[in-house]
Design a protein around this motif. Structure first.
Motif, PDB file in Angstrom:
ATOM      1  N   ASP A 100       0.855  -1.193   0.000  1.00 58.47           N
ATOM      2  CA  ASP A 100       0.000   0.000   0.000  1.00 58.47           C
ATOM      3  C   ASP A 100       0.893   1.246   0.000  1.00 58.47           C
ATOM      4  OD1 ASP A 100      -1.848   1.997   0.389  1.00 58.47           O
ATOM      5  OD2 ASP A 100      -2.996   0.901   1.898  1.00 58.47           O
ATOM      6  N   LYS A 101       1.330   1.638  -1.174  1.00 56.83           N
ATOM      7  CA  LYS A 101       2.253   2.761  -1.302  1.00 56.83           C
ATOM      8  C   LYS A 101       1.605   4.084  -0.897  1.00 56.83           C
ATOM      9  CE  LYS A 101       5.010   0.578  -4.943  1.00 56.83           C
ATOM     10  NZ  LYS A 101       5.564   0.704  -6.305  1.00 56.83           N
ATOM     11  N   LYS A 102       0.308   4.189  -1.132  1.00 55.45           N
ATOM     12  CA  LYS A 102      -0.401   5.422  -0.786  1.00 55.45           C
ATOM     13  C   LYS A 102      -0.340   5.681   0.710  1.00 55.45           C
ATOM     14  CE  LYS A 102      -4.890   7.706  -1.270  1.00 55.45           C
ATOM     15  NZ  LYS A 102      -6.288   7.580  -1.764  1.00 55.45           N
ATOM     16  N   PHE A 103      -0.579   4.619   1.508  1.00 59.96           N
ATOM     17  CA  PHE A 103      -0.536   4.756   2.968  1.00 59.96           C
ATOM     18  C   PHE A 103       0.876   5.093   3.444  1.00 59.96           C
ATOM     19  CE2 PHE A 103       0.419   2.815   7.075  1.00 59.96           C
ATOM     20  CZ  PHE A 103      -0.544   3.377   7.886  1.00 59.96           C
ATOM     21  N   ILE A 107       2.279   8.611   5.467  1.00 63.07           N
ATOM     22  CA  ILE A 107       2.921   8.762   6.780  1.00 63.07           C
ATOM     23  C   ILE A 107       4.353   9.286   6.654  1.00 63.07           C
ATOM     24  CG2 ILE A 107       1.484   6.937   7.741  1.00 63.07           C
ATOM     25  CD1 ILE A 107       3.865   5.084   7.722  1.00 63.07           C
ATOM     26  N   GLY A 108       4.810   9.495   5.422  1.00 67.56           N
ATOM     27  CA  GLY A 108       6.093  10.170   5.232  1.00 67.56           C
ATOM     28  C   GLY A 108       7.274   9.306   4.881  1.00 67.56           C
ATOM     29  N   ILE A 109       7.037   8.004   4.561  1.00 62.68           N
ATOM     30  CA  ILE A 109       8.143   7.131   4.187  1.00 62.68           C
ATOM     31  C   ILE A 109       8.632   7.517   2.802  1.00 62.68           C
ATOM     32  CG2 ILE A 109       8.870   4.751   3.800  1.00 62.68           C
ATOM     33  CD1 ILE A 109       8.227   5.386   6.688  1.00 62.68           C
ATOM     34  N   ALA A 110       9.929   7.788   2.677  1.00 61.30           N
ATOM     35  CA  ALA A 110      10.486   8.259   1.405  1.00 61.30           C
ATOM     36  C   ALA A 110      10.717   7.101   0.433  1.00 61.30           C
ATOM     37  CB  ALA A 110      11.790   9.021   1.661  1.00 61.30           C
ATOM     38  N   ASP A 111      11.529   6.144   0.831  1.00 60.78           N
ATOM     39  CA  ASP A 111      11.882   5.023  -0.052  1.00 60.78           C
ATOM     40  C   ASP A 111      10.912   3.861   0.185  1.00 60.78           C
ATOM     41  OD1 ASP A 111      14.075   6.488  -1.013  1.00 60.78           O
ATOM     42  OD2 ASP A 111      15.276   5.848   0.707  1.00 60.78           O
ATOM     43  N   ILE A 112       9.733   3.974  -0.405  1.00 61.18           N
ATOM     44  CA  ILE A 112       8.670   3.005  -0.155  1.00 61.18           C
ATOM     45  C   ILE A 112       9.057   1.608  -0.625  1.00 61.18           C
ATOM     46  CG2 ILE A 112       6.280   2.412  -0.695  1.00 61.18           C
ATOM     47  CD1 ILE A 112       5.752   5.412  -1.013  1.00 61.18           C
ATOM     48  N   ASP A 113       9.645   1.493  -1.803  1.00 60.88           N
ATOM     49  CA  ASP A 113       9.987   0.184  -2.373  1.00 60.88           C
ATOM     50  C   ASP A 113      11.070  -0.537  -1.584  1.00 60.88           C
ATOM     51  OD1 ASP A 113       8.125   0.492  -4.402  1.00 60.88           O
ATOM     52  OD2 ASP A 113       9.552   1.511  -5.710  1.00 60.88           O
ATOM     53  N   ASP A 114      11.849   0.202  -0.814  1.00 62.78           N
ATOM     54  CA  ASP A 114      12.939  -0.403  -0.036  1.00 62.78           C
ATOM     55  C   ASP A 114      12.506  -0.792   1.371  1.00 62.78           C
ATOM     56  OD1 ASP A 114      14.567  -0.041  -2.200  1.00 62.78           O
ATOM     57  OD2 ASP A 114      15.431   1.836  -1.472  1.00 62.78           O
ATOM     58  N   PHE A 115      11.289  -0.428   1.760  1.00 62.82           N
ATOM     59  CA  PHE A 115      10.776  -0.702   3.103  1.00 62.82           C
ATOM     60  C   PHE A 115      10.216  -2.122   3.127  1.00 62.82           C
ATOM     61  CE2 PHE A 115       8.003   1.382   6.649  1.00 62.82           C
ATOM     62  CZ  PHE A 115       8.697   0.646   7.588  1.00 62.82           C
ATOM     63  N   LEU A 116      10.923  -3.055   3.791  1.00 59.31           N
ATOM     64  CA  LEU A 116      10.563  -4.474   3.729  1.00 59.31           C
ATOM     65  C   LEU A 116       9.719  -4.958   4.898  1.00 59.31           C
ATOM     66  CD1 LEU A 116      13.971  -5.991   2.528  1.00 59.31           C
ATOM     67  CD2 LEU A 116      12.001  -5.316   1.143  1.00 59.31           C
ATOM     68  N   GLU A 117      10.029  -4.496   6.100  1.00 60.85           N
ATOM     69  CA  GLU A 117       9.332  -5.039   7.273  1.00 60.85           C
ATOM     70  C   GLU A 117       9.559  -4.160   8.489  1.00 60.85           C
ATOM     71  OE1 GLU A 117       8.857  -9.471   9.307  1.00 60.85           O
ATOM     72  OE2 GLU A 117      10.863  -8.802   8.703  1.00 60.85           O
ATOM     73  N   ILE A 118       8.591  -4.192   9.398  1.00 61.41           N
ATOM     74  CA  ILE A 118       8.750  -3.544  10.702  1.00 61.41           C
ATOM     75  C   ILE A 118       8.060  -4.413  11.745  1.00 61.41           C
ATOM     76  CG2 ILE A 118       6.680  -2.123  10.340  1.00 61.41           C
ATOM     77  CD1 ILE A 118       7.995   0.013  12.121  1.00 61.41           C
ATOM     78  N   GLU A 119       8.693  -4.588  12.877  1.00 63.19           N
ATOM     79  CA  GLU A 119       8.106  -5.363  13.968  1.00 63.19           C
ATOM     80  C   GLU A 119       8.505  -4.742  15.296  1.00 63.19           C
ATOM     81  OE1 GLU A 119       9.507  -9.363  14.142  1.00 63.19           O
ATOM     82  OE2 GLU A 119      11.612  -8.819  13.900  1.00 63.19           O
ATOM     83  N   ILE A 120       7.762  -5.070  16.328  1.00 63.64           N
ATOM     84  CA  ILE A 120       8.041  -4.538  17.659  1.00 63.64           C
ATOM     85  C   ILE A 120       8.032  -5.678  18.667  1.00 63.64           C
ATOM     86  CG2 ILE A 120       5.589  -3.983  18.008  1.00 63.64           C
ATOM     87  CD1 ILE A 120       6.530  -1.638  19.792  1.00 63.64           C
ATOM     88  N   GLY A 173      18.968  -1.699   1.180  1.00 60.66           N
ATOM     89  CA  GLY A 173      19.833  -0.530   1.120  1.00 60.66           C
ATOM     90  C   GLY A 173      19.821   0.231   2.434  1.00 60.66           C
ATOM     91  N   ILE A 174      20.757   1.161   2.552  1.00 60.23           N
ATOM     92  CA  ILE A 174      20.902   1.940   3.786  1.00 60.23           C
ATOM     93  C   ILE A 174      19.772   2.946   3.920  1.00 60.23           C
ATOM     94  CG2 ILE A 174      23.401   1.639   3.811  1.00 60.23           C
ATOM     95  CD1 ILE A 174      23.664   4.473   2.734  1.00 60.23           C
ATOM     96  N   ALA A 175      19.523   3.357   5.145  1.00 58.39           N
ATOM     97  CA  ALA A 175      18.465   4.341   5.418  1.00 58.39           C
ATOM     98  C   ALA A 175      19.004   5.371   6.406  1.00 58.39           C
ATOM     99  CB  ALA A 175      17.234   3.658   5.978  1.00 58.39           C
ATOM    100  N   SER A 176      18.299   6.471   6.520  1.00 59.40           N
ATOM    101  CA  SER A 176      18.717   7.551   7.416  1.00 59.40           C
ATOM    102  C   SER A 176      17.634   7.815   8.451  1.00 59.40           C
ATOM    103  CB  SER A 176      19.001   8.827   6.629  1.00 59.40           C
ATOM    104  OG  SER A 176      17.803   9.338   6.053  1.00 59.40           O
ATOM    105  N   SER A 179      14.814   9.992   6.781  1.00 54.52           N
ATOM    106  CA  SER A 179      13.966   9.395   5.748  1.00 54.52           C
ATOM    107  C   SER A 179      13.129   8.218   6.254  1.00 54.52           C
ATOM    108  CB  SER A 179      14.830   8.903   4.581  1.00 54.52           C
ATOM    109  OG  SER A 179      15.678   7.832   4.995  1.00 54.52           O
ATOM    110  N   LEU A 180      13.528   7.602   7.365  1.00 54.34           N
ATOM    111  CA  LEU A 180      12.843   6.388   7.809  1.00 54.34           C
ATOM    112  C   LEU A 180      12.345   6.467   9.249  1.00 54.34           C
ATOM    113  CD1 LEU A 180      12.092   3.437   7.091  1.00 54.34           C
ATOM    114  CD2 LEU A 180      14.289   2.766   8.085  1.00 54.34           C
ATOM    115  N   ILE A 181      13.237   6.721  10.190  1.00 53.34           N
ATOM    116  CA  ILE A 181      12.879   6.643  11.608  1.00 53.34           C
ATOM    117  C   ILE A 181      11.942   7.773  12.019  1.00 53.34           C
ATOM    118  CG2 ILE A 181      13.761   6.463  13.954  1.00 53.34           C
ATOM    119  CD1 ILE A 181      14.573   4.178  12.061  1.00 53.34           C
TER     120      ILE A 181
END
Length: 330
Positions: A100-103, A107-120, A173-176, A179-181
């Motif tokens: 869901d690239k629109k979502f 929320i402000g994620i820049a490199d959408i295609d590089d965002f693979l997973e998030i867990e807590i 790839g690397i993130a900043s 752009s991510l956190i």
């Protein structure tokens, strides 16, 4: 009445001979299979070598150009917001899986295609949890009486209430931080309800600090007055009186408690300036889980394995075709 007849020794010898013969046939078939495999590999040695080189080359290329990184953020969900934070993180992860690239862009994620997973996950701190409130200690004590203490510690009902939790984010790839956190933390802190609570708690802490400081000044003034009076009289009868009636000790104890509360309130102001407080962040940890960074090893064996499987299936097809042809001719 009928009685069981004794087992015939000749029958036992025949059965053992048949079992021995079958085992021998299985062993011979296995050796024949190994030999055929060796012959197949020798006949196709050039193809196998080419597949190994191509697989290794492709693996090196992909390992070099497709690097996966982990990013870890230690956070503290304040004001009872832990369940809210977990649900929001799970929502983000589901949106990643749905692509869901629109979502994600919203929320402000820049490199959408590089965002693979998030867990807590909670950071286990049973001692800190138990020391927060006497009730917490009693809960752990009660639950541990009915089961394994390790299961109690790791139980979601308990662990979600630990002070600190870890966000683990995976990207290609690397993130900043920018752009991510930051976009993720801003999204988690965008809840209006918890923002109002944060503001109210902050104002309450400031008022409490001011009131405590005023009380401490009054206690200091009282102690100074008492000390001056005692020095002027040159007698210790009042000191004895206060000690015997524990009034002075109570005053000193109250001042000590107020000073400790002041310290705690100042820490609360620092840690409670946001609903979700970022305590520490580590970026760009190379991910070596699963086959990440190991394609140079995986691909050669994968290609060779597929080729060998194809050869086995081909031989099986031929043998079955011959059997079918023989049966049909009869």
């Amino acid at each position: 009445m009928s009685s069981n007849s004794p087992t015939n020794p000749d029958n036992q010898e025949i059965d053992l001979a048949q079992v021995s013969k079958k085992l021998g046939n299985v062993y011979q078939n296995f050796l024949a299979w190994i030999f055929r495999g060796f012959l197949f590999a020798r006949r196709n040695i050039i193809i196998l070598a080419i597949l190994f080189i191509v697989g290794a080359g492709l693996g090196f290329y992909l390992d070099k150009n497709t690097k996966v990184y982990n990013h870890e953020v230690i956070i503290t969900p304040n004001f009872g917001s832990a369940e809210y934070v977990y649900s929001k993180v799970n929502l983000i992860n589901s949106k990643i899986k749905e692509n869901d690239k629109k979502f994600l862009k919203l929320i402000g994620i820049a490199d959408i295609d590089d965002f693979l997973e998030i867990e807590i996950k909670p950071i286990t701190d049973v001692y800190g949890f138990a020391s927060q409130k006497e009730l917490n200690f009693e809960i752990i004590k009660l639950m541990s009486e009915n089961g394994d203490i390790n299961k109690v510690i790791e139980n979601p009902t308990t662990s979600i209430n630990y002070t600190n939790h870890k966000l683990k984010i995976t990207t290609k790839g690397i993130a900043s931080q920018k752009s991510l956190i930051d976009p993720i933390l801003n999204y988690l802190n965008s809840n209006e309800y918890f923002s109002k609570i944060q503001k109210s708690v902050h104002e309450s802490n400031l008022l409490k600090l001011e009131a405590n400081q005023k009380t401490i000044r009054q206690i200091d003034s009282l102690l100074a007055s008492f000390s001056s009076s005692a020095n002027q009289s040159g007698k210790n009868d009042k000191l004895v009186y206060y000690n015997e009636n524990t009034q002075l000790n109570d005053v000193l104890k109250t001042k000590s408690e107020l000073i400790q509360e002041q310290a705690n309130k100042r820490i609360e102001i620092i840690t409670g300036d946001k609903t979700v407080k970022e305590n520490a962040t580590i970026l760009n940890i190379k991910n070596t889980e699963s086959i990440n960074g190991k394609l140079k090893i995986v691909f050669p064996f994968l290609f060779i394995g597929l080729f060998l499987l194809f050869g086995l299936l081909k031989d099986f097809y031929r043998s079955q075709s011959k059997k079918l042809a023989t049966t049909t001719s009869k």
